[in-house]
Design a protein around this motif. Structure first.
Motif, PDB file in Angstrom:
ATOM      1  N   THR A   1       0.828  -1.213   0.000  1.00  0.00           N
ATOM      2  CA  THR A   1       0.000   0.000   0.000  1.00  0.00           C
ATOM      3  C   THR A   1       0.855   1.252   0.000  1.00  0.00           C
ATOM      4  O   THR A   1       0.584   2.208  -0.743  1.00  0.00           O
ATOM      5  N   VAL A   2       1.909   1.274   0.814  1.00  0.00           N
ATOM      6  CA  VAL A   2       2.818   2.431   0.840  1.00  0.00           C
ATOM      7  C   VAL A   2       3.484   2.598  -0.516  1.00  0.00           C
ATOM      8  O   VAL A   2       3.597   3.721  -1.041  1.00  0.00           O
ATOM      9  N   ALA A   3       3.919   1.492  -1.119  1.00  0.00           N
ATOM     10  CA  ALA A   3       4.582   1.556  -2.419  1.00  0.00           C
ATOM     11  C   ALA A   3       3.652   2.123  -3.483  1.00  0.00           C
ATOM     12  O   ALA A   3       4.077   2.906  -4.348  1.00  0.00           O
ATOM     13  N   GLU A   4       2.388   1.758  -3.445  1.00  0.00           N
ATOM     14  CA  GLU A   4       1.440   2.212  -4.463  1.00  0.00           C
ATOM     15  C   GLU A   4       0.961   3.639  -4.206  1.00  0.00           C
ATOM     16  O   GLU A   4       0.731   4.396  -5.153  1.00  0.00           O
ATOM     17  N   LYS A   5       0.819   4.011  -2.947  1.00  0.00           N
ATOM     18  CA  LYS A   5       0.372   5.374  -2.622  1.00  0.00           C
ATOM     19  C   LYS A   5       1.529   6.376  -2.634  1.00  0.00           C
ATOM     20  O   LYS A   5       1.297   7.583  -2.717  1.00  0.00           O
ATOM     21  N   GLU A   6       2.770   5.856  -2.512  1.00  0.00           N
ATOM     22  CA  GLU A   6       3.984   6.684  -2.482  1.00  0.00           C
ATOM     23  C   GLU A   6       3.920   7.735  -1.381  1.00  0.00           C
ATOM     24  O   GLU A   6       4.480   8.825  -1.506  1.00  0.00           O
ATOM     25  N   ASN A   7       3.229   7.377  -0.286  1.00  0.00           N
ATOM     26  CA  ASN A   7       3.059   8.345   0.801  1.00  0.00           C
ATOM     27  C   ASN A   7       2.551   7.592   2.032  1.00  0.00           C
ATOM     28  O   ASN A   7       1.594   6.821   1.941  1.00  0.00           O
ATOM     29  N   PHE A   8       3.189   7.832   3.195  1.00  0.00           N
ATOM     30  CA  PHE A   8       2.784   7.135   4.414  1.00  0.00           C
ATOM     31  C   PHE A   8       1.399   7.580   4.891  1.00  0.00           C
ATOM     32  O   PHE A   8       0.609   6.762   5.366  1.00  0.00           O
ATOM     33  N   THR A   9       1.112   8.862   4.761  1.00  0.00           N
ATOM     34  CA  THR A   9      -0.176   9.372   5.229  1.00  0.00           C
ATOM     35  C   THR A   9      -1.327   8.798   4.411  1.00  0.00           C
ATOM     36  O   THR A   9      -2.338   8.344   4.956  1.00  0.00           O
ATOM     37  N   ARG A  10      -1.177   8.811   3.078  1.00  0.00           N
ATOM     38  CA  ARG A  10      -2.236   8.264   2.220  1.00  0.00           C
ATOM     39  C   ARG A  10      -2.402   6.764   2.441  1.00  0.00           C
ATOM     40  O   ARG A  10      -3.519   6.236   2.413  1.00  0.00           O
ATOM     41  N   ALA A  11      -1.277   6.081   2.672  1.00  0.00           N
ATOM     42  CA  ALA A  11      -1.356   4.644   2.945  1.00  0.00           C
ATOM     43  C   ALA A  11      -2.087   4.385   4.255  1.00  0.00           C
ATOM     44  O   ALA A  11      -2.906   3.456   4.348  1.00  0.00           O
ATOM     45  N   ALA A  12      -1.812   5.201   5.269  1.00  0.00           N
ATOM     46  CA  ALA A  12      -2.482   5.046   6.560  1.00  0.00           C
ATOM     47  C   ALA A  12      -3.990   5.243   6.417  1.00  0.00           C
ATOM     48  O   ALA A  12      -4.791   4.510   7.010  1.00  0.00           O
ATOM     49  N   GLU A  13      -4.383   6.235   5.622  1.00  0.00           N
ATOM     50  CA  GLU A  13      -5.805   6.473   5.389  1.00  0.00           C
ATOM     51  C   GLU A  13      -6.455   5.295   4.677  1.00  0.00           C
ATOM     52  O   GLU A  13      -7.562   4.875   5.018  1.00  0.00           O
ATOM     53  N   GLU A  14      -5.759   4.740   3.691  1.00  0.00           N
ATOM     54  CA  GLU A  14      -6.279   3.595   2.940  1.00  0.00           C
ATOM     55  C   GLU A  14      -6.467   2.381   3.841  1.00  0.00           C
ATOM     56  O   GLU A  14      -7.447   1.634   3.705  1.00  0.00           O
ATOM     57  N   LEU A  15      -5.535   2.194   4.768  1.00  0.00           N
ATOM     58  CA  LEU A  15      -5.539   1.011   5.631  1.00  0.00           C
ATOM     59  C   LEU A  15      -6.282   1.234   6.942  1.00  0.00           C
ATOM     60  O   LEU A  15      -6.386   0.309   7.755  1.00  0.00           O
ATOM     61  N   HIS A  16      -6.774   2.472   7.150  1.00  0.00           N
ATOM     62  CA  HIS A  16      -7.465   2.832   8.401  1.00  0.00           C
ATOM     63  C   HIS A  16      -6.542   2.599   9.606  1.00  0.00           C
ATOM     64  O   HIS A  16      -6.928   1.990  10.615  1.00  0.00           O
ATOM     65  N   MET A  17      -5.318   3.102   9.467  1.00  0.00           N
ATOM     66  CA  MET A  17      -4.316   2.988  10.517  1.00  0.00           C
ATOM     67  C   MET A  17      -3.738   4.371  10.779  1.00  0.00           C
ATOM     68  O   MET A  17      -3.972   5.314  10.021  1.00  0.00           O
ATOM     69  N   THR A  18      -2.965   4.481  11.855  1.00  0.00           N
ATOM     70  CA  THR A  18      -2.247   5.726  12.107  1.00  0.00           C
ATOM     71  C   THR A  18      -0.944   5.712  11.316  1.00  0.00           C
ATOM     72  O   THR A  18      -0.410   4.645  10.979  1.00  0.00           O
ATOM     73  N   GLN A  19      -0.409   6.907  11.051  1.00  0.00           N
ATOM     74  CA  GLN A  19       0.850   6.975  10.308  1.00  0.00           C
ATOM     75  C   GLN A  19       2.000   6.336  11.088  1.00  0.00           C
ATOM     76  O   GLN A  19       2.806   5.612  10.494  1.00  0.00           O
ATOM     77  N   PRO A  20       2.111   6.555  12.411  1.00  0.00           N
ATOM     78  CA  PRO A  20       3.188   5.877  13.151  1.00  0.00           C
ATOM     79  C   PRO A  20       3.095   4.350  13.062  1.00  0.00           C
ATOM     80  O   PRO A  20       4.120   3.665  12.990  1.00  0.00           O
ATOM     81  N   ALA A  21       1.866   3.826  13.044  1.00  0.00           N
ATOM     82  CA  ALA A  21       1.704   2.372  12.933  1.00  0.00           C
ATOM     83  C   ALA A  21       2.201   1.870  11.581  1.00  0.00           C
ATOM     84  O   ALA A  21       2.864   0.828  11.490  1.00  0.00           O
ATOM     85  N   VAL A  22       1.910   2.629  10.526  1.00  0.00           N
ATOM     86  CA  VAL A  22       2.384   2.270   9.194  1.00  0.00           C
ATOM     87  C   VAL A  22       3.907   2.282   9.162  1.00  0.00           C
ATOM     88  O   VAL A  22       4.550   1.355   8.640  1.00  0.00           O
ATOM     89  N   SER A  23       4.499   3.320   9.723  1.00  0.00           N
ATOM     90  CA  SER A  23       5.959   3.427   9.759  1.00  0.00           C
ATOM     91  C   SER A  23       6.578   2.254  10.517  1.00  0.00           C
ATOM     92  O   SER A  23       7.608   1.703  10.108  1.00  0.00           O
ATOM     93  N   GLN A  24       5.936   1.856  11.613  1.00  0.00           N
ATOM     94  CA  GLN A  24       6.449   0.730  12.401  1.00  0.00           C
ATOM     95  C   GLN A  24       6.396  -0.574  11.618  1.00  0.00           C
ATOM     96  O   GLN A  24       7.338  -1.360  11.639  1.00  0.00           O
ATOM     97  N   TYR A  25       5.311  -0.780  10.898  1.00  0.00           N
ATOM     98  CA  TYR A  25       5.197  -1.987  10.069  1.00  0.00           C
ATOM     99  C   TYR A  25       6.299  -2.029   9.004  1.00  0.00           C
ATOM    100  O   TYR A  25       6.901  -3.071   8.747  1.00  0.00           O
ATOM    101  N   ILE A  26       6.562  -0.870   8.370  1.00  0.00           N
ATOM    102  CA  ILE A  26       7.585  -0.818   7.324  1.00  0.00           C
ATOM    103  C   ILE A  26       8.964  -1.104   7.905  1.00  0.00           C
ATOM    104  O   ILE A  26       9.764  -1.863   7.326  1.00  0.00           O
ATOM    105  N   GLN A  27       9.259  -0.517   9.053  1.00  0.00           N
ATOM    106  CA  GLN A  27      10.562  -0.753   9.687  1.00  0.00           C
ATOM    107  C   GLN A  27      10.737  -2.224  10.039  1.00  0.00           C
ATOM    108  O   GLN A  27      11.803  -2.812   9.810  1.00  0.00           O
ATOM    109  N   THR A  28       9.692  -2.835  10.599  1.00  0.00           N
ATOM    110  CA  THR A  28       9.747  -4.258  10.955  1.00  0.00           C
ATOM    111  C   THR A  28       9.937  -5.120   9.710  1.00  0.00           C
ATOM    112  O   THR A  28      10.726  -6.073   9.708  1.00  0.00           O
ATOM    113  N   PHE A  29       9.216  -4.767   8.655  1.00  0.00           N
ATOM    114  CA  PHE A  29       9.296  -5.539   7.412  1.00  0.00           C
ATOM    115  C   PHE A  29      10.687  -5.422   6.791  1.00  0.00           C
ATOM    116  O   PHE A  29      11.262  -6.414   6.318  1.00  0.00           O
TER     117      PHE A  29
END
Length: 302
Positions: free
Chosen positions: A10-38
């Motif tokens: 989702t981040v790769a396709e949206k090219e933006n953490f905020t837009r990805a968070a909105e798409e996934l119904h998550m917070t931006q810090p949560a998205v960032s944490q998932y990416i770091q873990t991955f």
């Protein structure tokens, strides 16, 4: 399903953490944490980040390609399991080359929806090569394409015959000729589809068959643009009868009668080489194989 995989795609396709968070119904810090873990799990950075964009690096492109295929397989698996307990329903991603997708597939979809209103088809239009690659990577369940090809990952079967005619403007100097030799067309401007298109393949085969080599060729990436250009007298072309039925009946385009024509080709159905298909896929394949919803060719129009 690995949530980190979905977040990364989702981040790769949206090219933006905020837009990805909105798409996934998550917070931006949560998205960032998932990416770091991955990225730690993969063992390398996958995304280039700055204040303006987020983009895949070389490693990210490799992971993204395979992640899309994995997610497609997971979705397919879940649909197959769900189908064991339910009637045909759900998403049905279909791909088609332009002639079939734009001029035949709408009739098939209408027929499908009458019988199975819970199936939700989505349609992707591309040339034969593009659609085959999307089916092979599990991003499409079904493809209908023009031309002949082989693919080790796909099941391929002919499903319909297509007749192709040389098409000219109604105002062309040959429009009222009862019969014409193809050699008379050597000085005409020929408008053809792009490389990789089934229509282009059929055109090249016709040229080879007649040992005919036009002096002037223009390449356009859309059947609709070709039709409009021919109507305006820009050149002539070879197109499927399905693509020009409306214009022929209205008299805005004409079909030339030439010995050895029309050109006949096959539309082929491509699916994954597996015995497992969703119910939505199975009922759609049944309709296709029966050819019961194909628009008919009325030769009196020609």
């Amino acid at each position: 399903m690995d949530q980190s995989l979905l977040v990364f795609v989702t981040v790769a396709e949206k090219e933006n953490f905020t837009r990805a968070a909105e798409e996934l119904h998550m917070t931006q810090p949560a998205v960032s944490q998932y990416i770091q873990t991955f990225e730690r799990m993969v063992g390398t950075k996958l995304l280039e980040r700055n204040n303006k964009y987020v983009r895949l690096n070389k490693a990210g492109e490799i992971v993204y390609h395979h992640a899309k295929e994995i997610l497609g397989l997971y979705t397919r698996m879940q649909c197959l399991v769900d189908d064991l307990m339910h009637t045909a329903s759900g998403n049905l991603p279909i791909g088609a080359s332009s002639t079939y997708g734009e001029y035949v597939l709408p009739h098939i979809i209408a027929h499908l929806r009458e019988q199975y209103p819970l199936i939700k088809p989505t349609i992707t239009i591309g040339n034969t090569k593009e659609i085959a690659e999307l089916v092979a990577s599990h991003q499409l369940d079904i493809g209908i394409v023009e031309g002949n090809f082989k693919h080790e990952k796909l099941h391929i079967e002919p499903i319909a015959e297509d007749l192709m005619f040389i098409i000219i403007s109604a105002n062309h100097r040959f429009a009222n000729r009862k019969e014409i030799q193809i050699s008379e067309l050597s000085k005409e401007i020929w408008i053809v589809r792009e490389e990789g298109s089934g229509t282009r393949e059929a055109t090249e085969k016709m040229f080879d068959k007649f040992q005919f080599h036009p002096h002037n060729i223009m390449e356009f990436g859309s059947t609709q643009i070709i039709k409009e250009s021919v109507k305006e007298g820009l050149g002539i072309t070879l197109l499927s009868h399905w693509a020009v039925r409306k214009e022929i009946s209205l008299g805005t385009l004409k079909m030339l009668k030439i010995n050895g024509l029309p050109v006949s080709r096959k539309f082929s159905l491509i699916t994954q080489a597996t015995q497992f298909h969703t119910k939505a896929t199975e009922v759609f394949l049944d309709i296709l194989r029966k050819n019961e919803a194909l628009p008919e060719l009325n030769m009196n129009d020609y």
